[in-house]
Structures are given as C-alpha cells and as structure tokens.
Design an enzyme around this catalytic site. Structure first.
Site, PDB file in Angstrom:
ATOM      1  N   ASP A 184      76.754  52.650  32.296  1.00 40.78           N
ATOM      2  CA  ASP A 184      77.063  51.699  31.008  1.00 40.78           C
ATOM      3  C   ASP A 184      76.137  51.944  30.276  1.00 40.78           C
ATOM      4  O   ASP A 184      75.381  52.780  30.026  1.00 40.78           O
ATOM      5  CB  ASP A 184      76.817  50.276  31.603  1.00 40.78           C
ATOM      6  CG  ASP A 184      77.237  49.163  30.912  1.00 40.78           C
ATOM      7  OD1 ASP A 184      78.116  49.568  29.892  1.00 40.78           O
ATOM      8  OD2 ASP A 184      77.063  47.950  30.975  1.00 40.78           O
ATOM      9  N   SER A 185      76.537  51.373  28.860  1.00 43.69           N
ATOM     10  CA  SER A 185      75.768  51.647  27.844  1.00 43.69           C
ATOM     11  C   SER A 185      74.561  50.768  27.801  1.00 43.69           C
ATOM     12  O   SER A 185      73.440  50.763  27.132  1.00 43.69           O
ATOM     13  CB  SER A 185      76.345  51.256  26.471  1.00 43.69           C
ATOM     14  OG  SER A 185      76.699  49.806  26.490  1.00 43.69           O
ATOM     15  N   TYR A 227      78.294  50.352  22.832  1.00 43.78           N
ATOM     16  CA  TYR A 227      79.085  51.226  22.853  1.00 43.78           C
ATOM     17  C   TYR A 227      80.324  50.581  22.085  1.00 43.78           C
ATOM     18  O   TYR A 227      81.151  51.326  21.419  1.00 43.78           O
ATOM     19  CB  TYR A 227      79.799  51.392  24.034  1.00 43.78           C
ATOM     20  CG  TYR A 227      79.169  52.844  24.854  1.00 43.78           C
ATOM     21  CD1 TYR A 227      77.803  53.221  24.197  1.00 43.78           C
ATOM     22  CD2 TYR A 227      79.422  53.265  25.964  1.00 43.78           C
ATOM     23  CE1 TYR A 227      77.419  54.355  24.605  1.00 43.78           C
ATOM     24  CE2 TYR A 227      79.034  54.436  26.375  1.00 43.78           C
ATOM     25  CZ  TYR A 227      77.751  54.978  25.838  1.00 43.78           C
ATOM     26  OH  TYR A 227      77.306  56.030  26.298  1.00 43.78           O
ATOM     27  N   GLY A 228      80.527  49.313  21.720  1.00 47.89           N
ATOM     28  CA  GLY A 228      81.697  48.722  20.910  1.00 47.89           C
ATOM     29  C   GLY A 228      81.601  48.992  19.503  1.00 47.89           C
ATOM     30  O   GLY A 228      82.556  48.907  18.912  1.00 47.89           O
ATOM     31  N   ASN A 271      83.671  47.866  30.234  1.00 46.21           N
ATOM     32  CA  ASN A 271      85.059  47.816  29.667  1.00 46.21           C
ATOM     33  C   ASN A 271      85.463  48.613  28.487  1.00 46.21           C
ATOM     34  O   ASN A 271      86.525  49.364  28.409  1.00 46.21           O
ATOM     35  CB  ASN A 271      85.257  46.218  29.402  1.00 46.21           C
ATOM     36  CG  ASN A 271      85.060  45.391  30.811  1.00 46.21           C
ATOM     37  OD1 ASN A 271      84.192  45.110  31.134  1.00 46.21           O
ATOM     38  ND2 ASN A 271      86.328  45.205  31.558  1.00 46.21           N
ATOM     39  N   THR A 272      84.452  48.569  27.533  1.00 49.15           N
ATOM     40  CA  THR A 272      84.792  49.279  26.383  1.00 49.15           C
ATOM     41  C   THR A 272      85.021  50.965  26.624  1.00 49.15           C
ATOM     42  O   THR A 272      85.722  51.429  26.208  1.00 49.15           O
ATOM     43  CB  THR A 272      83.676  49.179  25.251  1.00 49.15           C
ATOM     44  OG1 THR A 272      83.412  47.775  25.170  1.00 49.15           O
ATOM     45  CG2 THR A 272      83.875  49.938  24.090  1.00 49.15           C
ATOM     46  N   THR A 286      81.528  43.632  31.462  1.00 44.28           N
ATOM     47  CA  THR A 286      80.386  43.581  32.485  1.00 44.28           C
ATOM     48  C   THR A 286      79.338  42.817  32.211  1.00 44.28           C
ATOM     49  O   THR A 286      78.517  42.319  33.153  1.00 44.28           O
ATOM     50  CB  THR A 286      80.266  45.105  33.201  1.00 44.28           C
ATOM     51  OG1 THR A 286      79.680  45.778  32.122  1.00 44.28           O
ATOM     52  CG2 THR A 286      81.646  45.502  33.601  1.00 44.28           C
TER      53      THR A 286
END
Length: 261
Positions: free
Chosen positions: A10-11, A42-43, A75-76, A183
């Site tokens: 994840d980020s 990350y978005g 998710n992104t 998440t």
C-alpha cells in the site's frame, strides 16, 4: 515445513485493515507489509508514476523474498496496476476494489461510496456501479481527509468526530449502506458508524479478500508446523514512527525497516 509468505503493498497503513482480515482467516501465513510512504498518498500521483513505483517496489520483494502471493491493498493502485503486474509475475496478484456489488444487494434506500478522489473518478469504479448498482441511488464522496485521519489514528491520535461528520454529511439520511472504498477507511469503522448511525450498514472488501487469498493459496486448514513472521517495510522514514511502531507491534510485526525504492 517452510513458511508461506504473502506480500501486502500500500502507499500507507490502510492495508493493515486487510491484513487483519487475512490474519484472522490464515493466522499461520507469514506476511511482509510494504508501504510506499515516500509517495503517499497515491491518489495524487499520475497513473504512469504510480505504476512505475508499484512495479519497482513489488519486484524488489518478489525477487528477494519467497513470496507466494501479492495483495495490492490499495483501491487507488488496484484500479491501475493489476493487469501489468499479473502479466509480469507468476505469483497470484490480488487487488482491492470497492465493495459496490455486495452493498447494492443489501441496500433498500441508497448506497454511499466513500473513497479517495482518484477512486471515485476512475472508470473502473463507474463500471462497477453500472454493472452492479445501476438500479440504486448512489452518493459518492471522494476524500483524502479520512485517509489522513486513519493514518493518524494508527499513530494514537484521536479521530475528530466533528471533522468526520462534516465530510460524511452528504450521506446522512439518504443511504442505508455505505461502502468503505479505501483500505484506510475500515480503520475508522467505529467512528464512521458513530457519525452515520446504526441504520447505515458499513461494507468493505477485507473479508472477501481474505477468502480469495485462502482460495489461491489453497490453505483453508491450519498448518501449525510452519513458522510465522510479520515484517514491515517502508520507502522513507515515516512520521511519528515510534507511535506507529506501537500499533504494528500490537499486530505482531517486527521493527519497521526502511527499504528505499
């Protein structure tokens, strides 16, 4: 018997919500949790840059550790990177998508989708709505504020319910199901539930992901002979590292190590 190790990526720390579901279902599976906090969130990244960073970081751990399966616990990122990663690596790659399909099945009034701005605007999300929830009233909120709240909460900071209520206000009184489409957001489940009320059911992807991991690993029965280790890595020095380490230690992780991209 050798360990079975998965990589969770994840980020930030949002993927910890998915890790909890996987650990509950498969407590005998070891885990490497890697987060690219240098590029968080990350978005706000361009898609090409996001793909480049994920591919490079995931490659490092697949090449240096005996990884049996990868979970892109973001998710992104999942809306962008899955096809290329699956084409490149032989190990199974599991992504996370907003739980729009199960939410639409149980909704009678309307579905709220709480996600990052990037996930809300992705064509992937629009397609999920079109295919599984076209007959429902949909309300979407794109927010990075809740991502930051979750990051802070895992570092011991109390969630500001007034600020949370302001973000969630568009959903109040018009939906009976809310999708936690990032998440990070299940880490705020209790507080989101407080704000939206008991009449709104909260749905996320964690349990479905844990079932998918179990299926792909073909491990639905407990193996008590394999050693279990939980290791954490990040791409840059995390802020409030000592406070974050407390939460990771409580989950069974060793000391967070910095592994630059």
């Amino acid at each position: 018997m050798p360990e079975t190790r998965i990589l969770m990526f994840d980020s930030g720390v949002g993927g910890i919500s998915v890790f909890k579901d996987i650990k509950a279902r498969l407590p005998w599976v070891s885990c490497t949790y890697a987060f690219d906090n240098e590029a968080y969130p990350y978005g706000e990244l361009e898609q090409d840059k996001l793909l480049e960073r994920v591919e490079k970081y995931v490659s490092y751990f697949i090449e240096t550790q005996n990884i049996a399966l990868v979970v892109i616990a973001c998710n992104t990122a999942s809306t962008v990177v899955l096809p290329k990663l699956r084409a490149k690596f032989s190990v199974p790659i599991v992504g996370v998508v907003p739980a729009i399909k199960p939410a639409s099945k149980i909704s009678h009034q309307g579905v709220g989708i709480i996600a990052t701005p990037a996930t809300v605007t992705r064509e992937y999300t629009r397609d999920l709505i079109k295919h599984f929830a076209s007959d429902k009233e949909i309300k979407m909120i794109g927010t990075t504020e809740l991502v930051d709240m979750a990051e802070q909460k895992l570092r011991g900071v109390k969630v500001d319910l007034v600020a949370l209520q302001k973000v969630l206000q568009p959903l109040q009184g018009c939906v009976d199901v809310a999708v936690l489409g990032c998440t990070h957001f299940p880490l705020l489940r209790r507080e989101i539930g407080q704000v939206l009320g008991r009449e709104v059911e909260l749905v996320d992807s964690g349990e479905a992901i844990s079932r998918r991991v179990a299926y792909l690993l073909q491990q639905n029965t407990k193996d008590t002979t394999a050693p279990v280790n939980y290791d954490a890595y990040c791409s840059a020095e995390p802020y409030a590292k000592s406070a974050l380490q407390i939460s990771f230690t409580e989950l069974g992780f060793s000391k967070i190590k910095i592994q630059p991209l």
